[in-house]
Design a protein around this motif. Sequence first.
Motif, PDB file in Angstrom:
ATOM      1  N   SER A  80      -1.110 -11.415  -2.909  1.00  0.00           N
ATOM      2  CA  SER A  80      -0.269 -12.096  -1.605  1.00  0.00           C
ATOM      3  C   SER A  80       0.371 -13.376  -2.589  1.00  0.00           C
ATOM      4  CB  SER A  80      -0.562 -12.130  -0.282  1.00  0.00           C
ATOM      5  OG  SER A  80      -0.389 -13.419   0.182  1.00  0.00           O
ATOM      6  N   PRO A  81       1.654 -13.393  -2.913  1.00  0.00           N
ATOM      7  CA  PRO A  81       1.968 -14.786  -3.056  1.00  0.00           C
ATOM      8  C   PRO A  81       1.526 -16.538  -2.359  1.00  0.00           C
ATOM      9  CG  PRO A  81       3.918 -13.466  -2.400  1.00  0.00           C
ATOM     10  CD  PRO A  81       2.956 -12.656  -1.907  1.00  0.00           C
ATOM     11  N   GLY A  82       0.768 -16.283  -1.032  1.00  0.00           N
ATOM     12  CA  GLY A  82       0.700 -17.316  -0.760  1.00  0.00           C
ATOM     13  C   GLY A  82       1.416 -17.984   0.075  1.00  0.00           C
ATOM     14  N   MET A  83       0.853 -19.338   0.154  1.00  0.00           N
ATOM     15  CA  MET A  83       1.571 -20.284   0.725  1.00  0.00           C
ATOM     16  C   MET A  83       2.828 -21.469  -0.806  1.00  0.00           C
ATOM     17  SD  MET A  83      -0.224 -21.781   3.832  1.00  0.00           S
ATOM     18  CE  MET A  83       1.021 -23.101   4.617  1.00  0.00           C
ATOM     19  N   ASP A  84       1.462 -21.197  -1.568  1.00  0.00           N
ATOM     20  CA  ASP A  84       1.565 -22.060  -2.877  1.00  0.00           C
ATOM     21  C   ASP A  84       2.461 -21.155  -3.629  1.00  0.00           C
ATOM     22  OD1 ASP A  84      -0.039 -20.196  -3.158  1.00  0.00           O
ATOM     23  OD2 ASP A  84      -0.620 -22.200  -4.927  1.00  0.00           O
ATOM     24  N   ARG A  85       3.417 -20.159  -3.197  1.00  0.00           N
ATOM     25  CA  ARG A  85       4.039 -18.812  -3.978  1.00  0.00           C
ATOM     26  C   ARG A  85       4.780 -19.094  -5.024  1.00  0.00           C
ATOM     27  NH1 ARG A  85       6.251 -14.938  -0.871  1.00  0.00           N
ATOM     28  NH2 ARG A  85       4.951 -15.506   0.411  1.00  0.00           N
ATOM     29  N   PRO A  86       4.244 -18.128  -5.846  1.00  0.00           N
ATOM     30  CA  PRO A  86       5.096 -18.494  -7.662  1.00  0.00           C
ATOM     31  C   PRO A  86       6.772 -18.019  -7.564  1.00  0.00           C
ATOM     32  CG  PRO A  86       3.739 -17.084  -7.561  1.00  0.00           C
ATOM     33  CD  PRO A  86       3.411 -17.453  -6.686  1.00  0.00           C
ATOM     34  N   LEU A  87       7.211 -18.442  -8.428  1.00  0.00           N
ATOM     35  CA  LEU A  87       9.084 -18.314  -7.879  1.00  0.00           C
ATOM     36  C   LEU A  87       9.115 -17.008  -9.811  1.00  0.00           C
ATOM     37  CD1 LEU A  87      10.728 -21.316  -5.689  1.00  0.00           C
ATOM     38  CD2 LEU A  87       9.255 -19.242  -5.235  1.00  0.00           C
ATOM     39  N   PHE A  88       9.484 -16.092  -9.276  1.00  0.00           N
ATOM     40  CA  PHE A  88      10.116 -15.531 -11.021  1.00  0.00           C
ATOM     41  C   PHE A  88      11.380 -15.649 -10.991  1.00  0.00           C
ATOM     42  CE2 PHE A  88       6.067 -14.311  -9.738  1.00  0.00           C
ATOM     43  CZ  PHE A  88       4.824 -14.445 -10.583  1.00  0.00           C
ATOM     44  N   ARG A  89      12.257 -15.038  -9.717  1.00  0.00           N
ATOM     45  CA  ARG A  89      13.900 -14.722 -10.032  1.00  0.00           C
ATOM     46  C   ARG A  89      14.652 -15.884  -9.243  1.00  0.00           C
ATOM     47  NH1 ARG A  89      10.814 -10.155  -8.634  1.00  0.00           N
ATOM     48  NH2 ARG A  89      11.567 -10.440  -6.315  1.00  0.00           N
ATOM     49  N   LEU A  90      15.470 -15.979 -10.200  1.00  0.00           N
ATOM     50  CA  LEU A  90      17.318 -16.352  -9.380  1.00  0.00           C
ATOM     51  C   LEU A  90      16.856 -16.485  -7.587  1.00  0.00           C
ATOM     52  CD1 LEU A  90      19.338 -17.277 -11.883  1.00  0.00           C
ATOM     53  CD2 LEU A  90      18.157 -18.911 -11.075  1.00  0.00           C
ATOM     54  N   ALA A  95      16.605 -18.035  -2.006  1.00  0.00           N
ATOM     55  CA  ALA A  95      16.124 -18.087  -0.904  1.00  0.00           C
ATOM     56  C   ALA A  95      15.712 -19.435  -0.314  1.00  0.00           C
ATOM     57  CB  ALA A  95      15.297 -16.586  -0.834  1.00  0.00           C
ATOM     58  N   PHE A  96      14.811 -19.890  -1.361  1.00  0.00           N
ATOM     59  CA  PHE A  96      13.919 -20.642  -0.790  1.00  0.00           C
ATOM     60  C   PHE A  96      14.462 -22.151  -0.416  1.00  0.00           C
ATOM     61  CE2 PHE A  96      10.567 -17.678  -0.641  1.00  0.00           C
ATOM     62  CZ  PHE A  96       9.664 -18.087  -0.168  1.00  0.00           C
ATOM     63  N   ALA A  97      15.544 -22.422  -0.918  1.00  0.00           N
ATOM     64  CA  ALA A  97      16.979 -23.920  -1.317  1.00  0.00           C
ATOM     65  C   ALA A  97      16.205 -24.552   0.495  1.00  0.00           C
ATOM     66  CB  ALA A  97      17.539 -23.545  -0.453  1.00  0.00           C
ATOM     67  N   GLY A  98      15.772 -25.454   0.445  1.00  0.00           N
ATOM     68  CA  GLY A  98      15.194 -26.664   1.154  1.00  0.00           C
ATOM     69  C   GLY A  98      14.333 -26.628   1.840  1.00  0.00           C
ATOM     70  N   HIS A  99      12.920 -25.559   0.578  1.00  0.00           N
ATOM     71  CA  HIS A  99      11.844 -25.714  -0.056  1.00  0.00           C
ATOM     72  C   HIS A  99      11.577 -27.178  -0.563  1.00  0.00           C
ATOM     73  CE1 HIS A  99      12.106 -22.581   3.181  1.00  0.00           C
ATOM     74  NE2 HIS A  99      10.555 -22.747   3.237  1.00  0.00           N
ATOM     75  N   LYS A 120      17.341 -27.364  -4.486  1.00  0.00           N
ATOM     76  CA  LYS A 120      18.962 -27.545  -3.188  1.00  0.00           C
ATOM     77  C   LYS A 120      20.068 -25.680  -3.608  1.00  0.00           C
ATOM     78  CE  LYS A 120      23.110 -30.515  -3.144  1.00  0.00           C
ATOM     79  NZ  LYS A 120      23.577 -31.019  -3.625  1.00  0.00           N
ATOM     80  N   GLY A 121      19.507 -24.435  -4.100  1.00  0.00           N
ATOM     81  CA  GLY A 121      20.504 -23.682  -4.581  1.00  0.00           C
ATOM     82  C   GLY A 121      20.291 -23.123  -5.735  1.00  0.00           C
ATOM     83  N   VAL A 122      20.945 -22.619  -6.471  1.00  0.00           N
ATOM     84  CA  VAL A 122      21.480 -21.863  -7.283  1.00  0.00           C
ATOM     85  C   VAL A 122      22.982 -22.494  -7.629  1.00  0.00           C
ATOM     86  CG1 VAL A 122      21.548 -19.858  -8.990  1.00  0.00           C
ATOM     87  CG2 VAL A 122      19.394 -19.948  -7.680  1.00  0.00           C
ATOM     88  N   GLU A 123      23.493 -22.521  -9.735  1.00  0.00           N
ATOM     89  CA  GLU A 123      24.698 -22.512  -9.705  1.00  0.00           C
ATOM     90  C   GLU A 123      24.534 -21.705 -10.732  1.00  0.00           C
ATOM     91  OE1 GLU A 123      25.983 -26.282 -10.147  1.00  0.00           O
ATOM     92  OE2 GLU A 123      25.909 -27.289  -8.616  1.00  0.00           O
ATOM     93  N   GLY A 124      25.078 -20.543 -10.868  1.00  0.00           N
ATOM     94  CA  GLY A 124      25.064 -19.559 -11.715  1.00  0.00           C
ATOM     95  C   GLY A 124      23.892 -19.032 -12.259  1.00  0.00           C
TER      96      GLY A 124
END
Length: 153
Positions: A80-90, A95-99, A120-124
């Motif tokens: 499972s990615p768990g609570m400290d989940r790694p991020l792989f895609r934009l 989806a985790f903006a604000g975290h 904060k998010g993704v720009e391009g």
Amino acid sequence: MSAKLKQLEEILRPIVEGLGYEFWGIEFRSQGHHSLLRIFIDDAENGIGIEDCEKVSRQASGVMDVEDPIQTEYTLEVSSPGMDRPLFRLEQYEAFAGHQVQIKLRMAFEGRRKFQGLIKGVEGEDVVVVVDDHEYLLPFDSIEKANIVPVFE
């Protein structure tokens, strides 16, 4: 993403999704004659249990034996990615903006490789992270590793 990771994802994503799970991402660490392949799966509604990991592991192992994309010995892990989940895609950063996130870059950006701050998010093709009231646009292709920082309240 390296050519090897793309090849592995093309093989493994259909297996994971075919079993009804979300393909969260993969890590592949080549360590000489013995490597590690870790598949992250998720199920937003039910969570992931050991039985889920076993089911994906059995299916993935069979397909990997047939396809044989890794020429050396390797260990296959399903997690499972768990609570400290790694991020792989934009999309995951969006989806985790604000975290809170910890990011490690492949090369220094503005004199540093490690950042911890608020997504904060993704720009391009850039991930926008706020660290100590300073906003950074980190090129997605420069990110070596990123994990959500769990918050315990």
